[in-house]
Scaffold this active site. Structure first.
Site, short mmCIF file in Angstrom:
data_model
loop_
_atom_site.label_atom_id
_atom_site.label_comp_id
_atom_site.label_asym_id
_atom_site.label_seq_id
_atom_site.Cartn_x
_atom_site.Cartn_y
_atom_site.Cartn_z
N ALA A 25 7.63 -10.45 1.00
CA ALA A 25 8.46 -11.79 1.34
C ALA A 25 7.49 -12.72 2.23
O ALA A 25 7.77 -13.85 2.61
CB ALA A 25 9.75 -11.19 2.19
N SER A 28 3.58 -10.32 6.48
CA SER A 28 2.48 -10.09 7.16
C SER A 28 1.65 -11.35 7.27
O SER A 28 1.02 -11.33 8.41
CB SER A 28 1.41 -8.96 6.69
OG SER A 28 1.99 -9.01 5.25
N ARG A 54 -6.21 8.49 7.69
CA ARG A 54 -7.19 8.02 6.68
C ARG A 54 -8.36 7.57 7.41
O ARG A 54 -8.52 7.51 8.45
CB ARG A 54 -6.66 6.66 6.13
CG ARG A 54 -5.35 7.15 5.44
CD ARG A 54 -4.70 5.89 4.38
NE ARG A 54 -3.29 6.59 3.85
CZ ARG A 54 -2.37 5.81 4.11
NH1 ARG A 54 -2.57 4.44 4.46
NH2 ARG A 54 -1.12 6.19 3.47
N ARG A 147 0.09 -9.57 -7.08
CA ARG A 147 -0.72 -8.93 -6.37
C ARG A 147 -1.71 -7.89 -7.04
O ARG A 147 -2.63 -7.69 -6.74
CB ARG A 147 0.24 -7.79 -5.31
CG ARG A 147 0.70 -8.83 -4.22
CD ARG A 147 1.37 -7.80 -3.25
NE ARG A 147 1.81 -8.54 -1.95
CZ ARG A 147 2.44 -7.70 -1.30
NH1 ARG A 147 2.78 -6.34 -1.26
NH2 ARG A 147 3.09 -8.29 -0.26
N ARG A 158 9.77 -0.78 -5.15
CA ARG A 158 9.70 -1.59 -4.38
C ARG A 158 10.89 -2.70 -4.70
O ARG A 158 11.34 -3.24 -3.64
CB ARG A 158 8.35 -2.43 -4.23
CG ARG A 158 7.24 -1.69 -3.32
CD ARG A 158 5.96 -2.78 -3.15
NE ARG A 158 4.90 -2.13 -2.71
CZ ARG A 158 4.86 -1.68 -1.32
NH1 ARG A 158 5.61 -1.84 -0.36
NH2 ARG A 158 3.71 -1.23 -0.73
#
Length: 207
Positions: A25, A28, A54, A147, A158
């Protein structure tokens, strides 16, 4: 004890902001702009997680990395505003993490999913709830496909989550503001105007 301190902390400074919305959407991107334009005004609460760090992740900066026992103990003791389990790991936002941001007189941003929003509604946090939505499900699907970062399986997952998140944003009284991100510049100025009052408060308290 914690609960009392929390409400005092919340009253004094700017209200926290809960941002929610499906992946793709543009949440970020909007956040990045906000943090660039208003440097030092916003802060993220550092989440706790039971997953292993990580490479390159720092404890206390990216996440507070804790054991499952420790995390469950904290949740039981009521130290968490919200928590959820994803693929075998628990993630959560602690009251202390939000207070750490508020102690700097910053607006605390909580980037959470639907479950997180529901959980925060049960606390005395009193944030501003903002949902960032795509113009349509089709646009979202195209953005996620473009993407090229998703496997077919994760894309499907998703998209089904996004469908729920879009429906969720329409529930009356759930969000103070639902911003449809069709044209980025428009969505950004809308986000900014919703936050003007808190940004002013943060500026005053930081001077």
């Amino acid at each position: 004890e914690l609960g009392v301190n929390l409400s005092v902390a919340v009253m004094a400074g700017p209200r926290p902001v809960v941002l929610s919305g499906p992946s793709g959407a543009g949440k970020s991107t909007l956040l990045k702009r906000l943090l660039q334009e208003f440097e030092g005004m916003f802060g993220f609460s550092v989440s706790h997680t039971t997953r292993n760090p990580r490479p390159g992740e720092e404890d206390g900066k990216d996440y507070h990395f804790v054991s499952r026992e420790e995390m469950l103990r904290g949740i039981q003791a009521g130290e968490f505003i919200e928590s959820a389990e994803f693929s075998g790991n628990i993630y959560g936002t602690s009251k202390a993490a939000v207070q750490a941001v508020q102690a700097k007189n910053q607006i605390c941003i909580l980037d959470v999913d639907m479950q997180g929003v529901k959980n925060i509604k049960k606390t005395e946090l009193n944030p501003i709830y903002i949902s960032i939505q795509p113009p349509s499900f089709e646009v979202l699907e195209k953005r996620l496909k473009d993407r090229n970062t998703e496997t077919l399986e994760s894309l499907a997952k998703r998209l089904s989550e996004a469908k729920l998140a879009i429906e969720f944003s329409k529930e009356p009284g759930m969000f103070n503001e639902v911003i449809v991100n069709n044209v980025l510049a428009d969505a950004y100025s809308k986000l900014k105007s919703v936050l003007t009052e808190e940004i002013e408060k943060a500026k005053k308290s930081q001077n």
